[in-house]
Design a protein around this motif. Structure first.
Motif, PDB file in Angstrom:
ATOM      1  N   GLU A  12      36.880  44.016  41.225  1.00  0.00           N
ATOM      2  CA  GLU A  12      37.661  45.360  41.462  1.00  0.00           C
ATOM      3  C   GLU A  12      38.018  45.263  43.068  1.00  0.00           C
ATOM      4  O   GLU A  12      38.974  45.635  43.289  1.00  0.00           O
ATOM      5  CB  GLU A  12      36.795  46.626  41.089  1.00  0.00           C
ATOM      6  CG  GLU A  12      37.735  47.942  41.135  1.00  0.00           C
ATOM      7  CD  GLU A  12      36.844  49.172  40.530  1.00  0.00           C
ATOM      8  OE1 GLU A  12      37.124  50.045  41.154  1.00  0.00           O
ATOM      9  OE2 GLU A  12      36.413  48.918  39.638  1.00  0.00           O
ATOM     10  N   TYR A  13      36.910  45.099  43.715  1.00  0.00           N
ATOM     11  CA  TYR A  13      37.109  44.937  45.204  1.00  0.00           C
ATOM     12  C   TYR A  13      38.345  44.012  45.705  1.00  0.00           C
ATOM     13  O   TYR A  13      39.102  44.640  46.489  1.00  0.00           O
ATOM     14  CB  TYR A  13      35.886  44.501  46.135  1.00  0.00           C
ATOM     15  CG  TYR A  13      34.779  45.733  46.322  1.00  0.00           C
ATOM     16  CD1 TYR A  13      34.247  46.390  45.583  1.00  0.00           C
ATOM     17  CD2 TYR A  13      34.677  46.003  47.753  1.00  0.00           C
ATOM     18  CE1 TYR A  13      33.327  47.473  45.637  1.00  0.00           C
ATOM     19  CE2 TYR A  13      33.717  46.829  48.036  1.00  0.00           C
ATOM     20  CZ  TYR A  13      33.053  47.653  47.041  1.00  0.00           C
ATOM     21  OH  TYR A  13      32.214  48.520  47.637  1.00  0.00           O
ATOM     22  N   HIS A  14      38.377  42.871  45.207  1.00  0.00           N
ATOM     23  CA  HIS A  14      39.482  41.839  45.304  1.00  0.00           C
ATOM     24  C   HIS A  14      40.852  42.480  44.934  1.00  0.00           C
ATOM     25  O   HIS A  14      41.686  42.189  45.797  1.00  0.00           O
ATOM     26  CB  HIS A  14      39.021  40.636  44.620  1.00  0.00           C
ATOM     27  CG  HIS A  14      37.930  39.778  45.629  1.00  0.00           C
ATOM     28  ND1 HIS A  14      38.166  39.251  46.707  1.00  0.00           N
ATOM     29  CD2 HIS A  14      36.587  39.280  45.170  1.00  0.00           C
ATOM     30  CE1 HIS A  14      37.243  38.565  47.057  1.00  0.00           C
ATOM     31  NE2 HIS A  14      36.266  38.708  46.196  1.00  0.00           N
ATOM     32  N   GLU A  15      40.699  43.114  43.713  1.00  0.00           N
ATOM     33  CA  GLU A  15      42.079  43.420  43.244  1.00  0.00           C
ATOM     34  C   GLU A  15      42.568  44.717  44.169  1.00  0.00           C
ATOM     35  O   GLU A  15      43.740  44.751  44.340  1.00  0.00           O
ATOM     36  CB  GLU A  15      41.852  44.244  41.767  1.00  0.00           C
ATOM     37  CG  GLU A  15      43.142  44.651  41.240  1.00  0.00           C
ATOM     38  CD  GLU A  15      44.230  43.323  41.041  1.00  0.00           C
ATOM     39  OE1 GLU A  15      45.227  43.745  40.897  1.00  0.00           O
ATOM     40  OE2 GLU A  15      43.565  42.246  40.681  1.00  0.00           O
ATOM     41  N   VAL A  16      41.549  45.672  44.646  1.00  0.00           N
ATOM     42  CA  VAL A  16      42.140  46.622  45.466  1.00  0.00           C
ATOM     43  C   VAL A  16      42.738  46.052  46.818  1.00  0.00           C
ATOM     44  O   VAL A  16      43.713  46.457  47.326  1.00  0.00           O
ATOM     45  CB  VAL A  16      41.155  47.612  45.689  1.00  0.00           C
ATOM     46  CG1 VAL A  16      41.492  48.690  46.803  1.00  0.00           C
ATOM     47  CG2 VAL A  16      41.023  48.492  44.360  1.00  0.00           C
ATOM     48  N   LEU A  17      41.502  45.164  47.539  1.00  0.00           N
ATOM     49  CA  LEU A  17      42.153  44.479  48.707  1.00  0.00           C
ATOM     50  C   LEU A  17      43.235  43.603  48.752  1.00  0.00           C
ATOM     51  O   LEU A  17      44.013  43.524  49.744  1.00  0.00           O
ATOM     52  CB  LEU A  17      40.977  44.106  49.453  1.00  0.00           C
ATOM     53  CG  LEU A  17      39.749  44.562  50.188  1.00  0.00           C
ATOM     54  CD1 LEU A  17      40.727  45.104  51.488  1.00  0.00           C
ATOM     55  CD2 LEU A  17      39.458  46.012  49.336  1.00  0.00           C
ATOM     56  N   ARG A  18      43.502  42.902  47.640  1.00  0.00           N
ATOM     57  CA  ARG A  18      44.856  42.185  47.451  1.00  0.00           C
ATOM     58  C   ARG A  18      45.975  43.028  47.878  1.00  0.00           C
ATOM     59  O   ARG A  18      46.841  42.550  48.483  1.00  0.00           O
ATOM     60  CB  ARG A  18      44.863  41.572  46.151  1.00  0.00           C
ATOM     61  CG  ARG A  18      46.004  40.612  45.902  1.00  0.00           C
ATOM     62  CD  ARG A  18      46.009  40.154  44.294  1.00  0.00           C
ATOM     63  NE  ARG A  18      45.120  39.071  44.098  1.00  0.00           N
ATOM     64  CZ  ARG A  18      44.119  39.480  43.244  1.00  0.00           C
ATOM     65  NH1 ARG A  18      44.096  40.547  42.737  1.00  0.00           N
ATOM     66  NH2 ARG A  18      43.209  38.441  43.133  1.00  0.00           N
ATOM     67  N   GLY A  19      46.266  44.270  47.593  1.00  0.00           N
ATOM     68  CA  GLY A  19      47.308  45.180  47.895  1.00  0.00           C
ATOM     69  C   GLY A  19      47.339  45.353  49.226  1.00  0.00           C
ATOM     70  O   GLY A  19      48.300  45.468  49.974  1.00  0.00           O
TER      71      GLY A  19
END
Length: 226
Positions: free
Chosen positions: A75-82
């Motif tokens: 979830e962290y990586h998904e949010v930070l990707r943006g």
């Protein structure tokens, strides 16, 4: 320290090339807010400075299944990707320093714990990608930054001996491993460690050169050049 005999430089990304650590730390608080969960009393003073890995382990310990360390980090990586693709900035003077290294024929790569596709997108947005021979997130090497063999393999991929390479980092544990592998260590100030004197002491003891900004690194290593 000078650049004599340094033929390749490997860069960490988060907290080194990119000013992204505050976004990672801020995600700890946002993660709880998305679930309408209060900040635990014992974390009120530390939640914005603890690492995402430490927070993920704590969250799983507190709440258990179906949460896992992997699911929290995904979830962290998904949010930070943006955020990497839109707002996260480069550290001051980074492009100038990369340009000077390229001018002097120094080979470069990026070695990050951020997922490679996200890292590539972030570096491309900054216009940095053409400077690098490759970008690795470690999965293609089967090793982590806590293992000196990681840096030995990094040097091998750059086509150089470790003693002819430098690692530009912001965290002490990776500096220590890179030094054990034989690399020179360039350190850059990262604000998340400002109130952690023990960590700062470990960083400084492992650095051949420590700077506040890339402009300072450029002025010290390539005086008079732009």
């Amino acid at each position: 320290m000078n650049m004599e005999n340094i033929r390749a430089v490997a860069f960490d990304m988060d907290g080194t090339l990119l000013d992204s650590m505050g976004y990672w730390r801020g995600e700890n608080r946002r993660f709880l807010q998305r679930r309408s969960l209060p900040i635990p009393e014992d974390l009120k003073d530390t939640i914005d400075t603890m690492s995402s890995h430490a927070f993920a382990r704590r969250f799983v310990a507190d709440y258990g299944a179906p949460n896992t360390f992997e699911s929290v980090m995904d979830e962290y990586h998904e949010v930070l990707r943006g955020l990497y693709r839109t707002v996260i900035p480069a550290k001051q003077g980074a492009e100038r320093f990369l340009r000077l290294l390229k001018k002097h024929g120094v080979k470069m790569c990026v070695a990050t714990a951020t997922l490679r596709d996200t890292a590539v997108a972030a570096l491309d947005r900054q216009g940095f990608l053409p400077y690098f021979e490759f970008v690795t997130d470690g999965t293609d090497m089967g090793l982590a930054k806590g293992d000196p063999r990681y840096f030995e393999k990094l040097a091998e991929r750059l086509g150089e001996k470790p003693e002819n390479c430098a690692m530009f980092e912001d965290s002490a544990y990776a500096m220590k491993s890179a030094r054990a592998a034989g690399m020179k260590i360039l350190g850059i100030r990262e604000n998340v460690y400002a109130d952690k004197p023990d960590e700062m002491a470990r960083i400084l003891e492992n650095c051949d050169l420590f700077v506040d900004t890339f402009d300072e690194a450029a002025d010290k290593l390539f005086p008079g050049e732009e």
